[in-house]
Enzyme design. Structure first.
Site, PDB file in Angstrom:
ATOM      1  N   GLY A 255       0.832  -1.204   0.000  1.00  0.00           N
ATOM      2  CA  GLY A 255       0.000   0.000   0.000  1.00  0.00           C
ATOM      3  C   GLY A 255       0.860   1.245   0.000  1.00  0.00           C
ATOM      4  O   GLY A 255       0.947   1.958   1.012  1.00  0.00           O
TER       5      GLY A 255
ATOM      6  N   GLU B 101      13.378  -3.702  -4.847  1.00  0.00           N
ATOM      7  CA  GLU B 101      12.377  -4.045  -5.850  1.00  0.00           C
ATOM      8  C   GLU B 101      13.022  -4.180  -7.237  1.00  0.00           C
ATOM      9  O   GLU B 101      12.589  -4.969  -8.048  1.00  0.00           O
ATOM     10  CB  GLU B 101      11.308  -2.944  -5.860  1.00  0.00           C
ATOM     11  CG  GLU B 101       9.969  -3.367  -6.405  1.00  0.00           C
ATOM     12  CD  GLU B 101       8.963  -2.206  -6.337  1.00  0.00           C
ATOM     13  OE1 GLU B 101       7.829  -2.467  -5.980  1.00  0.00           O
ATOM     14  OE2 GLU B 101       9.321  -1.064  -6.651  1.00  0.00           O
TER      15      GLU B 101
ATOM     16  N   GLU C 249      10.776   5.741 -17.454  1.00  0.00           N
ATOM     17  CA  GLU C 249      11.296   7.111 -17.568  1.00  0.00           C
ATOM     18  C   GLU C 249      12.141   7.446 -16.328  1.00  0.00           C
ATOM     19  O   GLU C 249      13.200   8.062 -16.427  1.00  0.00           O
ATOM     20  CB  GLU C 249      10.148   8.133 -17.684  1.00  0.00           C
ATOM     21  CG  GLU C 249       9.412   8.116 -19.012  1.00  0.00           C
ATOM     22  CD  GLU C 249       8.363   7.010 -19.115  1.00  0.00           C
ATOM     23  OE1 GLU C 249       8.108   6.330 -18.094  1.00  0.00           O
ATOM     24  OE2 GLU C 249       7.817   6.805 -20.203  1.00  0.00           O
TER      25      GLU C 249
HETATM   26  C1  LIG Z   1       0.082  -3.187 -12.894  1.00  0.00           C
HETATM   27  C2  LIG Z   1       0.545  -2.303 -11.772  1.00  0.00           C
HETATM   28  C3  LIG Z   1       0.648  -2.809 -10.498  1.00  0.00           C
HETATM   29  C4  LIG Z   1       1.027  -1.990  -9.444  1.00  0.00           C
HETATM   30  N1  LIG Z   1       1.036  -2.528  -8.170  1.00  0.00           N
HETATM   31  C5  LIG Z   1       1.259  -1.707  -7.118  1.00  0.00           C
HETATM   32  C6  LIG Z   1       1.116  -2.198  -5.774  1.00  0.00           C
HETATM   33  O1  LIG Z   1       0.814  -3.381  -5.546  1.00  0.00           O
HETATM   34  N2  LIG Z   1       1.287  -1.339  -4.756  1.00  0.00           N
HETATM   35  C7  LIG Z   1       1.631  -0.035  -4.947  1.00  0.00           C
HETATM   36  O2  LIG Z   1       1.815   0.673  -3.970  1.00  0.00           O
HETATM   37  N3  LIG Z   1       1.765   0.466  -6.205  1.00  0.00           N
HETATM   38  C8  LIG Z   1       1.582  -0.334  -7.292  1.00  0.00           C
HETATM   39  N4  LIG Z   1       1.683   0.156  -8.575  1.00  0.00           N
HETATM   40  C9  LIG Z   1       1.932   1.601  -8.753  1.00  0.00           C
HETATM   41  C10 LIG Z   1       3.247   1.930  -9.429  1.00  0.00           C
HETATM   42  O3  LIG Z   1       4.309   1.861  -8.532  1.00  0.00           O
HETATM   43  C11 LIG Z   1       3.039   3.324 -10.035  1.00  0.00           C
HETATM   44  O4  LIG Z   1       2.094   3.199 -11.080  1.00  0.00           O
HETATM   45  C12 LIG Z   1       4.306   3.914 -10.590  1.00  0.00           C
HETATM   46  O5  LIG Z   1       5.177   4.260  -9.541  1.00  0.00           O
HETATM   47  C13 LIG Z   1       4.051   5.146 -11.474  1.00  0.00           C
HETATM   48  O6  LIG Z   1       3.288   6.092 -10.782  1.00  0.00           O
HETATM   49  P1  LIG Z   1       1.930   6.730 -11.381  1.00  0.00           P
HETATM   50  O7  LIG Z   1       1.090   5.573 -11.882  1.00  0.00           O
HETATM   51  O8  LIG Z   1       1.368   7.626 -10.338  1.00  0.00           O
HETATM   52  O9  LIG Z   1       2.378   7.546 -12.638  1.00  0.00           O
HETATM   53  P2  LIG Z   1       2.957   9.022 -12.640  1.00  0.00           P
HETATM   54  O10 LIG Z   1       4.028   9.149 -11.613  1.00  0.00           O
HETATM   55  O11 LIG Z   1       1.807   9.974 -12.600  1.00  0.00           O
HETATM   56  O12 LIG Z   1       3.626   9.051 -14.051  1.00  0.00           O
HETATM   57  C14 LIG Z   1       2.915   9.184 -15.271  1.00  0.00           C
HETATM   58  C15 LIG Z   1       3.952   9.219 -16.395  1.00  0.00           C
HETATM   59  O13 LIG Z   1       4.815  10.343 -16.222  1.00  0.00           O
HETATM   60  C16 LIG Z   1       6.171   9.917 -16.118  1.00  0.00           C
HETATM   61  N5  LIG Z   1       6.883  10.712 -15.130  1.00  0.00           N
HETATM   62  C17 LIG Z   1       6.499  10.960 -13.854  1.00  0.00           C
HETATM   63  N6  LIG Z   1       7.429  11.717 -13.224  1.00  0.00           N
HETATM   64  C18 LIG Z   1       8.412  11.914 -14.130  1.00  0.00           C
HETATM   65  C19 LIG Z   1       9.651  12.606 -14.077  1.00  0.00           C
HETATM   66  N7  LIG Z   1      10.063  13.216 -12.971  1.00  0.00           N
HETATM   67  N8  LIG Z   1      10.416  12.606 -15.206  1.00  0.00           N
HETATM   68  C20 LIG Z   1      10.020  11.967 -16.344  1.00  0.00           C
HETATM   69  N9  LIG Z   1       8.861  11.312 -16.442  1.00  0.00           N
HETATM   70  C21 LIG Z   1       8.073  11.283 -15.352  1.00  0.00           C
HETATM   71  C22 LIG Z   1       6.106   8.475 -15.682  1.00  0.00           C
HETATM   72  O14 LIG Z   1       7.249   7.752 -16.033  1.00  0.00           O
HETATM   73  C23 LIG Z   1       4.855   8.000 -16.415  1.00  0.00           C
HETATM   74  O15 LIG Z   1       5.163   7.647 -17.735  1.00  0.00           O
HETATM   75  C24 LIG Z   1       1.345  -0.639  -9.670  1.00  0.00           C
HETATM   76  C25 LIG Z   1       1.266  -0.130 -10.971  1.00  0.00           C
HETATM   77  C26 LIG Z   1       0.866  -0.944 -12.012  1.00  0.00           C
HETATM   78  C27 LIG Z   1       0.761  -0.354 -13.389  1.00  0.00           C
END
Ligand SMILES: Cc1cc2nc3c(=O)[nH]c(=O)nc-3n(C[C@H](O)[C@H](O)[C@H](O)COP(=O)(O)OP(=O)(O)OC[C@H]3O[C@@H](n4cnc5c(N)ncnc54)[C@H](O)[C@@H]3O)c2cc1C
Length: 386
Positions: A127, A244, A373
Protein backbone atom coordinates in the site's frame (compact mmCIF):
# COMPACT_ATOMS: atom_id res chain seq x y z
CA UNK A 1 36.41 -10.75 -18.45
CA UNK A 2 35.27 -14.23 -17.51
CA UNK A 3 31.79 -14.97 -18.81
CA UNK A 4 31.53 -18.70 -18.22
CA UNK A 5 30.23 -20.17 -15.00
CA UNK A 6 32.67 -22.12 -12.84
CA UNK A 7 32.12 -25.89 -12.55
CA UNK A 8 30.59 -25.34 -9.07
CA UNK A 9 28.17 -22.67 -10.29
CA UNK A 10 27.27 -24.86 -13.27
CA UNK A 11 26.54 -27.75 -10.87
CA UNK A 12 24.42 -25.37 -8.78
CA UNK A 13 22.48 -24.42 -11.91
CA UNK A 14 21.79 -28.13 -12.63
CA UNK A 15 20.67 -28.67 -9.05
CA UNK A 16 18.19 -25.78 -9.25
CA UNK A 17 16.93 -26.90 -12.66
CA UNK A 18 16.31 -30.44 -11.40
CA UNK A 19 14.50 -29.23 -8.28
CA UNK A 20 12.21 -26.83 -10.11
CA UNK A 21 11.30 -29.25 -12.88
CA UNK A 22 10.71 -32.26 -10.63
CA UNK A 23 9.39 -30.91 -7.31
CA UNK A 24 6.97 -28.21 -8.46
CA UNK A 25 3.87 -29.80 -10.03
CA UNK A 26 3.68 -29.69 -13.81
CA UNK A 27 0.10 -28.27 -13.74
CA UNK A 28 1.30 -25.22 -11.83
CA UNK A 29 4.19 -24.65 -14.20
CA UNK A 30 1.97 -25.17 -17.23
CA UNK A 31 -0.39 -22.49 -15.95
CA UNK A 32 2.53 -20.03 -15.82
CA UNK A 33 3.85 -21.13 -19.22
CA UNK A 34 0.40 -20.74 -20.81
CA UNK A 35 -0.02 -17.30 -19.18
CA UNK A 36 -3.13 -18.32 -17.22
CA UNK A 37 -4.05 -16.19 -14.18
CA UNK A 38 -3.11 -18.04 -10.98
CA UNK A 39 -5.32 -18.06 -7.90
CA UNK A 40 -4.18 -17.59 -4.33
CA UNK A 41 -4.06 -21.34 -3.61
CA UNK A 42 -1.63 -21.93 -6.48
CA UNK A 43 0.78 -19.21 -5.36
CA UNK A 44 0.64 -20.54 -1.80
CA UNK A 45 1.22 -24.16 -2.88
CA UNK A 46 4.24 -23.22 -4.96
CA UNK A 47 5.82 -20.97 -2.33
CA UNK A 48 5.36 -23.56 0.39
CA UNK A 49 7.15 -26.21 -1.70
CA UNK A 50 10.02 -23.76 -2.22
CA UNK A 51 10.10 -22.69 1.41
CA UNK A 52 10.22 -26.27 2.70
CA UNK A 53 13.38 -26.72 0.61
CA UNK A 54 14.90 -23.39 1.73
CA UNK A 55 14.34 -21.89 -1.74
CA UNK A 56 11.67 -19.24 -1.10
CA UNK A 57 13.73 -16.45 0.52
CA UNK A 58 17.41 -17.24 -0.15
CA UNK A 59 18.33 -13.53 -0.08
CA UNK A 60 17.05 -12.92 3.49
CA UNK A 61 19.44 -12.86 6.44
CA UNK A 62 20.36 -16.47 7.26
CA UNK A 63 18.79 -16.17 10.70
CA UNK A 64 15.39 -15.85 9.00
CA UNK A 65 15.75 -18.45 6.27
CA UNK A 66 18.32 -16.89 3.92
CA UNK A 67 21.03 -19.01 2.32
CA UNK A 68 24.03 -16.68 2.26
CA UNK A 69 24.43 -17.25 -1.48
CA UNK A 70 26.45 -14.97 -3.72
CA UNK A 71 24.52 -12.54 -5.92
CA UNK A 72 25.46 -14.73 -8.87
CA UNK A 73 23.85 -17.80 -7.31
CA UNK A 74 20.74 -15.79 -6.55
CA UNK A 75 20.64 -14.77 -10.18
CA UNK A 76 21.00 -18.40 -11.31
CA UNK A 77 18.29 -19.50 -8.86
CA UNK A 78 15.87 -16.89 -10.22
CA UNK A 79 16.70 -17.58 -13.85
CA UNK A 80 16.13 -21.33 -13.49
CA UNK A 81 12.93 -20.76 -11.52
CA UNK A 82 11.58 -18.51 -14.28
CA UNK A 83 12.69 -20.87 -17.06
CA UNK A 84 10.89 -23.78 -15.43
CA UNK A 85 7.68 -21.73 -15.18
CA UNK A 86 7.64 -21.89 -11.36
CA UNK A 87 5.50 -19.08 -9.90
CA UNK A 88 8.04 -16.76 -8.24
CA UNK A 89 7.78 -16.36 -4.44
CA UNK A 90 5.27 -13.57 -3.84
CA UNK A 91 7.28 -10.37 -4.32
CA UNK A 92 5.37 -8.44 -1.64
CA UNK A 93 6.42 -11.03 0.93
CA UNK A 94 9.79 -12.23 -0.29
CA UNK A 95 11.33 -9.08 -1.83
CA UNK A 96 9.51 -6.21 -0.17
CA UNK A 97 8.21 -6.42 3.40
CA UNK A 98 10.32 -9.44 4.50
CA UNK A 99 13.71 -7.73 4.00
CA UNK A 100 12.33 -4.47 5.50
CA UNK A 101 11.17 -6.22 8.66
CA UNK A 102 14.44 -8.16 8.91
CA UNK A 103 16.33 -4.85 8.71
CA UNK A 104 14.16 -2.38 10.66
CA UNK A 105 11.55 -4.15 12.85
CA UNK A 106 11.73 -4.97 16.53
CA UNK A 107 12.70 -8.55 17.48
CA UNK A 108 9.10 -9.15 18.56
CA UNK A 109 7.75 -8.02 15.19
CA UNK A 110 10.31 -10.13 13.32
CA UNK A 111 9.33 -13.23 15.25
CA UNK A 112 5.67 -12.50 14.73
CA UNK A 113 5.83 -11.94 11.00
CA UNK A 114 8.95 -13.27 9.29
CA UNK A 115 8.34 -17.06 9.38
CA UNK A 116 4.71 -16.67 8.25
CA UNK A 117 5.78 -14.18 5.57
CA UNK A 118 8.38 -16.60 4.15
CA UNK A 119 5.84 -19.44 4.08
CA UNK A 120 3.06 -17.29 2.59
CA UNK A 121 0.79 -18.09 5.55
CA UNK A 122 0.21 -14.34 5.46
CA UNK A 123 -0.38 -12.74 2.06
CA UNK A 124 0.95 -9.16 2.02
CA UNK A 125 -0.23 -6.32 -0.18
CA UNK A 126 1.81 -3.21 -0.95
CA UNK A 127 0.00 0.00 0.00
CA UNK A 128 2.35 2.71 -1.25
CA UNK A 129 0.89 4.39 -4.36
CA UNK A 130 -1.99 6.84 -4.21
CA UNK A 131 -3.70 9.00 -6.79
CA UNK A 132 -1.08 11.76 -7.42
CA UNK A 133 1.58 9.85 -5.49
CA UNK A 134 3.21 7.26 -7.77
CA UNK A 135 6.59 8.35 -9.13
CA UNK A 136 6.34 11.25 -6.69
CA UNK A 137 5.61 8.87 -3.82
CA UNK A 138 6.50 11.31 -1.05
CA UNK A 139 3.36 13.33 -1.91
CA UNK A 140 1.17 10.67 -0.34
CA UNK A 141 -1.79 11.94 1.67
CA UNK A 142 -3.18 8.96 3.62
CA UNK A 143 -3.00 10.01 7.27
CA UNK A 144 -2.46 8.14 10.52
CA UNK A 145 -3.43 10.15 13.59
CA UNK A 146 -2.45 9.11 17.12
CA UNK A 147 -5.41 8.00 19.24
CA UNK A 148 -4.52 6.64 22.67
CA UNK A 149 -2.13 3.71 22.12
CA UNK A 150 -3.01 3.31 18.48
CA UNK A 151 -3.59 5.05 15.16
CA UNK A 152 -6.60 6.07 13.11
CA UNK A 153 -5.98 5.82 9.37
CA UNK A 154 -7.88 7.65 6.61
CA UNK A 155 -7.17 7.85 2.89
CA UNK A 156 -6.85 5.87 -0.32
CA UNK A 157 -4.23 3.66 -1.91
CA UNK A 158 -4.33 2.62 -5.55
CA UNK A 159 -2.96 -0.05 -7.94
CA UNK A 160 -2.78 -2.55 -5.08
CA UNK A 161 -1.75 -5.71 -6.90
CA UNK A 162 -3.66 -8.87 -5.88
CA UNK A 163 -5.11 -6.95 -2.93
CA UNK A 164 -8.17 -9.20 -3.21
CA UNK A 165 -6.02 -11.98 -1.67
CA UNK A 166 -4.31 -9.78 0.91
CA UNK A 167 -4.37 -10.63 4.62
CA UNK A 168 -2.19 -7.69 5.63
CA UNK A 169 -1.08 -4.52 3.88
CA UNK A 170 2.16 -2.63 4.55
CA UNK A 171 1.44 1.06 4.11
CA UNK A 172 3.18 4.40 4.04
CA UNK A 173 1.12 6.95 5.96
CA UNK A 174 1.56 10.60 6.83
CA UNK A 175 2.17 10.92 10.56
CA UNK A 176 3.53 14.48 10.62
CA UNK A 177 1.71 16.82 8.21
CA UNK A 178 3.87 19.79 9.32
CA UNK A 179 7.23 18.23 8.40
CA UNK A 180 8.94 18.37 4.97
CA UNK A 181 7.11 15.76 2.89
CA UNK A 182 9.70 12.94 3.11
CA UNK A 183 10.19 13.51 6.84
CA UNK A 184 6.56 13.09 7.94
CA UNK A 185 5.96 9.53 6.71
CA UNK A 186 5.79 6.28 8.72
CA UNK A 187 5.29 2.63 7.84
CA UNK A 188 2.28 0.87 9.37
CA UNK A 189 1.21 -2.77 9.05
CA UNK A 190 -2.58 -3.06 8.74
CA UNK A 191 -4.75 -6.16 9.05
CA UNK A 192 -6.94 -6.09 5.95
CA UNK A 193 -9.94 -7.44 7.87
CA UNK A 194 -9.97 -4.25 10.00
CA UNK A 195 -13.35 -2.43 10.03
CA UNK A 196 -13.30 0.58 7.68
CA UNK A 197 -10.85 -1.01 5.19
CA UNK A 198 -12.35 -1.66 1.77
CA UNK A 199 -10.76 -3.27 -1.31
CA UNK A 200 -12.33 -2.21 -4.64
CA UNK A 201 -11.37 -3.96 -7.89
CA UNK A 202 -9.97 -2.10 -10.92
CA UNK A 203 -10.71 -3.88 -14.19
CA UNK A 204 -7.81 -3.90 -16.63
CA UNK A 205 -7.56 -3.80 -20.42
CA UNK A 206 -6.81 -7.56 -20.61
CA UNK A 207 -10.07 -8.30 -18.76
CA UNK A 208 -8.22 -9.53 -15.65
CA UNK A 209 -8.60 -8.42 -12.05
CA UNK A 210 -5.06 -7.88 -10.91
CA UNK A 211 -5.13 -4.48 -9.21
CA UNK A 212 -7.36 -2.71 -6.73
CA UNK A 213 -8.04 0.45 -4.81
CA UNK A 214 -7.83 0.20 -1.02
CA UNK A 215 -9.85 2.71 1.00
CA UNK A 216 -9.36 3.48 4.70
CA UNK A 217 -12.15 5.12 6.67
CA UNK A 218 -11.29 5.59 10.36
CA UNK A 219 -9.38 2.31 10.39
CA UNK A 220 -7.99 1.65 13.88
CA UNK A 221 -4.48 0.22 13.98
CA UNK A 222 -2.67 -0.89 17.15
CA UNK A 223 0.40 1.21 18.07
CA UNK A 224 2.66 -1.86 17.97
CA UNK A 225 2.08 -2.15 14.19
CA UNK A 226 4.42 0.76 13.49
CA UNK A 227 7.59 -0.54 11.78
CA UNK A 228 10.83 0.93 13.16
CA UNK A 229 10.78 4.54 14.31
CA UNK A 230 8.04 7.14 13.93
CA UNK A 231 8.51 9.32 10.81
CA UNK A 232 11.27 7.05 9.44
CA UNK A 233 9.02 5.51 6.76
CA UNK A 234 10.87 7.15 3.89
CA UNK A 235 14.13 5.41 4.81
CA UNK A 236 12.32 2.07 4.74
CA UNK A 237 10.53 2.95 1.51
CA UNK A 238 13.85 3.72 -0.20
CA UNK A 239 15.33 0.46 1.09
CA UNK A 240 12.30 -1.46 -0.17
CA UNK A 241 12.18 0.23 -3.57
CA UNK A 242 15.92 -0.40 -4.06
CA UNK A 243 15.32 -4.12 -3.47
CA UNK A 244 12.38 -4.04 -5.85
CA UNK A 245 14.70 -3.40 -8.80
CA UNK A 246 17.09 -6.20 -7.87
CA UNK A 247 16.33 -9.40 -9.74
CA UNK A 248 13.87 -7.48 -11.85
CA UNK A 249 15.34 -8.50 -15.24
CA UNK A 250 13.12 -11.39 -16.28
CA UNK A 251 15.95 -13.21 -18.11
CA UNK A 252 14.63 -16.71 -17.46
CA UNK A 253 11.06 -15.80 -18.42
CA UNK A 254 12.07 -14.09 -21.65
CA UNK A 255 14.30 -17.08 -22.57
CA UNK A 256 11.42 -19.47 -22.05
CA UNK A 257 8.90 -17.38 -23.99
CA UNK A 258 11.31 -16.74 -26.86
CA UNK A 259 12.20 -20.45 -27.16
CA UNK A 260 8.50 -21.28 -27.18
CA UNK A 261 7.79 -18.57 -29.76
CA UNK A 262 10.26 -20.28 -32.09
CA UNK A 263 8.41 -23.59 -31.66
CA UNK A 264 5.05 -21.92 -32.21
CA UNK A 265 6.29 -20.05 -35.28
CA UNK A 266 6.59 -23.32 -37.25
CA UNK A 267 6.80 -22.56 -40.97
CA UNK A 268 6.68 -18.79 -40.29
CA UNK A 269 10.33 -19.12 -39.24
CA UNK A 270 11.21 -19.51 -42.91
CA UNK A 271 10.23 -15.88 -43.47
CA UNK A 272 13.52 -13.92 -43.36
CA UNK A 273 11.83 -11.00 -41.57
CA UNK A 274 10.60 -13.27 -38.78
CA UNK A 275 14.03 -14.92 -38.55
CA UNK A 276 15.75 -11.53 -38.34
CA UNK A 277 13.38 -10.42 -35.60
CA UNK A 278 13.98 -13.58 -33.57
CA UNK A 279 17.76 -13.29 -34.04
CA UNK A 280 17.73 -9.68 -32.87
CA UNK A 281 15.72 -10.56 -29.78
CA UNK A 282 18.05 -13.47 -29.00
CA UNK A 283 21.08 -11.19 -29.23
CA UNK A 284 19.48 -8.54 -27.03
CA UNK A 285 18.59 -11.24 -24.54
CA UNK A 286 22.16 -12.49 -24.48
CA UNK A 287 23.39 -8.94 -23.83
CA UNK A 288 20.82 -8.58 -21.03
CA UNK A 289 21.89 -11.86 -19.47
CA UNK A 290 25.57 -10.92 -19.53
CA UNK A 291 24.73 -7.54 -17.99
CA UNK A 292 22.61 -9.23 -15.31
CA UNK A 293 25.51 -11.55 -14.45
CA UNK A 294 27.95 -8.62 -14.34
CA UNK A 295 25.61 -6.63 -12.08
CA UNK A 296 25.16 -9.68 -9.83
CA UNK A 297 28.91 -10.23 -9.65
CA UNK A 298 29.59 -6.58 -8.73
CA UNK A 299 26.79 -5.92 -6.22
CA UNK A 300 28.18 -5.09 -2.82
CA UNK A 301 26.25 -5.78 0.39
CA UNK A 302 22.62 -4.74 0.50
CA UNK A 303 23.09 -1.77 -1.86
CA UNK A 304 21.61 -2.40 -5.31
CA UNK A 305 24.07 -1.64 -8.11
CA UNK A 306 22.88 1.45 -10.09
CA UNK A 307 23.00 -0.74 -13.22
CA UNK A 308 19.94 -2.57 -11.84
CA UNK A 309 18.06 0.32 -13.51
CA UNK A 310 19.49 -0.80 -16.86
CA UNK A 311 18.19 -4.30 -16.14
CA UNK A 312 14.71 -3.02 -15.29
CA UNK A 313 14.63 -0.87 -18.42
CA UNK A 314 16.00 -3.40 -20.93
CA UNK A 315 14.36 -6.39 -19.24
CA UNK A 316 10.87 -4.94 -19.47
CA UNK A 317 11.44 -3.67 -23.02
CA UNK A 318 12.48 -7.16 -24.12
CA UNK A 319 9.61 -8.79 -22.28
CA UNK A 320 7.22 -6.50 -24.15
CA UNK A 321 8.96 -7.06 -27.50
CA UNK A 322 8.73 -10.85 -27.13
CA UNK A 323 5.03 -10.64 -26.25
CA UNK A 324 4.57 -8.57 -29.41
CA UNK A 325 6.34 -11.25 -31.47
CA UNK A 326 4.00 -13.92 -30.09
CA UNK A 327 1.01 -11.69 -30.88
CA UNK A 328 2.20 -11.26 -34.47
CA UNK A 329 2.84 -15.00 -34.84
CA UNK A 330 -0.75 -15.65 -33.74
CA UNK A 331 -1.91 -13.19 -36.40
CA UNK A 332 -5.70 -13.00 -36.78
CA UNK A 333 -6.07 -15.82 -34.21
CA UNK A 334 -5.03 -13.32 -31.53
CA UNK A 335 -8.42 -11.66 -31.97
CA UNK A 336 -10.03 -14.66 -30.26
CA UNK A 337 -8.94 -13.35 -26.85
CA UNK A 338 -11.34 -14.26 -24.09
CA UNK A 339 -12.88 -17.16 -26.02
CA UNK A 340 -13.38 -20.08 -23.62
CA UNK A 341 -12.04 -23.64 -24.06
CA UNK A 342 -14.31 -26.55 -24.83
CA UNK A 343 -16.99 -27.39 -27.36
CA UNK A 344 -18.76 -24.01 -27.07
CA UNK A 345 -15.56 -22.03 -27.23
CA UNK A 346 -12.87 -21.49 -29.79
CA UNK A 347 -10.84 -24.36 -31.21
CA UNK A 348 -7.88 -22.04 -31.75
CA UNK A 349 -4.83 -22.96 -29.66
CA UNK A 350 -4.73 -21.54 -26.13
CA UNK A 351 -1.44 -19.69 -26.72
CA UNK A 352 -2.97 -17.77 -29.63
CA UNK A 353 -6.07 -16.87 -27.62
CA UNK A 354 -3.85 -15.70 -24.73
CA UNK A 355 -1.48 -13.72 -26.94
CA UNK A 356 -3.49 -10.46 -27.03
CA UNK A 357 -4.35 -10.34 -23.29
CA UNK A 358 -0.72 -11.16 -22.44
CA UNK A 359 0.57 -8.47 -24.81
CA UNK A 360 -1.82 -5.91 -23.32
CA UNK A 361 -1.13 -6.96 -19.74
CA UNK A 362 2.63 -6.57 -20.18
CA UNK A 363 2.29 -2.85 -20.95
CA UNK A 364 2.33 -2.56 -17.15
CA UNK A 365 5.91 -3.79 -16.89
CA UNK A 366 7.40 -0.45 -17.91
CA UNK A 367 5.32 1.38 -15.29
CA UNK A 368 5.45 -0.61 -12.05
CA UNK A 369 8.59 -1.03 -9.98
CA UNK A 370 9.58 2.54 -10.90
CA UNK A 371 8.57 3.63 -14.41
CA UNK A 372 11.11 3.33 -17.22
CA UNK A 373 11.30 7.11 -17.57
CA UNK A 374 12.40 7.29 -13.94
CA UNK A 375 14.94 4.48 -14.57
CA UNK A 376 16.36 6.52 -17.46
CA UNK A 377 16.81 9.45 -15.09
CA UNK A 378 18.65 7.23 -12.59
CA UNK A 379 20.89 5.91 -15.39
CA UNK A 380 21.57 9.46 -16.61
CA UNK A 381 22.45 10.70 -13.13
CA UNK A 382 24.24 7.81 -11.47
CA UNK A 383 25.87 5.96 -14.38
CA UNK A 384 26.38 8.54 -17.10
CA UNK A 385 26.93 11.45 -14.71
CA UNK A 386 24.72 13.78 -16.76
C1 LIG B 1 0.08 -3.19 -12.89
C2 LIG B 1 0.55 -2.30 -11.77
C3 LIG B 1 0.65 -2.81 -10.50
C4 LIG B 1 1.03 -1.99 -9.44
N1 LIG B 1 1.04 -2.53 -8.17
C5 LIG B 1 1.26 -1.71 -7.12
C6 LIG B 1 1.12 -2.20 -5.77
O1 LIG B 1 0.81 -3.38 -5.55
N2 LIG B 1 1.29 -1.34 -4.76
C7 LIG B 1 1.63 -0.03 -4.95
O2 LIG B 1 1.81 0.67 -3.97
N3 LIG B 1 1.77 0.47 -6.21
C8 LIG B 1 1.58 -0.33 -7.29
N4 LIG B 1 1.68 0.16 -8.57
C9 LIG B 1 1.93 1.60 -8.75
C10 LIG B 1 3.25 1.93 -9.43
O3 LIG B 1 4.31 1.86 -8.53
C11 LIG B 1 3.04 3.32 -10.04
O4 LIG B 1 2.09 3.20 -11.08
C12 LIG B 1 4.31 3.91 -10.59
O5 LIG B 1 5.18 4.26 -9.54
C13 LIG B 1 4.05 5.15 -11.47
O6 LIG B 1 3.29 6.09 -10.78
P1 LIG B 1 1.93 6.73 -11.38
O7 LIG B 1 1.09 5.57 -11.88
O8 LIG B 1 1.37 7.63 -10.34
O9 LIG B 1 2.38 7.55 -12.64
P2 LIG B 1 2.96 9.02 -12.64
O10 LIG B 1 4.03 9.15 -11.61
O11 LIG B 1 1.81 9.97 -12.60
O12 LIG B 1 3.63 9.05 -14.05
C14 LIG B 1 2.91 9.18 -15.27
C15 LIG B 1 3.95 9.22 -16.40
O13 LIG B 1 4.82 10.34 -16.22
C16 LIG B 1 6.17 9.92 -16.12
N5 LIG B 1 6.88 10.71 -15.13
C17 LIG B 1 6.50 10.96 -13.85
N6 LIG B 1 7.43 11.72 -13.22
C18 LIG B 1 8.41 11.91 -14.13
C19 LIG B 1 9.65 12.61 -14.08
N7 LIG B 1 10.06 13.22 -12.97
N8 LIG B 1 10.42 12.61 -15.21
C20 LIG B 1 10.02 11.97 -16.34
N9 LIG B 1 8.86 11.31 -16.44
C21 LIG B 1 8.07 11.28 -15.35
C22 LIG B 1 6.11 8.47 -15.68
O14 LIG B 1 7.25 7.75 -16.03
C23 LIG B 1 4.86 8.00 -16.41
O15 LIG B 1 5.16 7.65 -17.73
C24 LIG B 1 1.34 -0.64 -9.67
C25 LIG B 1 1.27 -0.13 -10.97
C26 LIG B 1 0.87 -0.94 -12.01
C27 LIG B 1 0.76 -0.35 -13.39
Amino acid sequence: MRLELTAEDQAFREEMRTFFTTEVPQELRDAVIEGRELGRAEFVQSQQILNAAGLAVPHWPEEWGGRGWSELRRHIWLEELQRAGVPAPLAFNANMIGPVLAQFASQEMKERFLPTTANLDIWWSQGFSEPDAGSDLASLRTTAVRDGDGWVVNGQKTWTTLGQYGDWIFTLVRTDPQAKKQAGISMLLIDMTSPGLEVRPIELIDGGHEVNEVWFTDVRVPGENLVGELNQGWTMAKFLLGNERVGVAPVGTVKRVLARAKELAGPQLEDPLVRARVAELENELLALELTAIRVAAHSAGAEPHPASSVLKLKGTELQQAVSELVLDLAGPASLASGAPDGPDGSDLPAWARRSAPTYLNLRKASIYGGSNEIQRQIIARTILGL
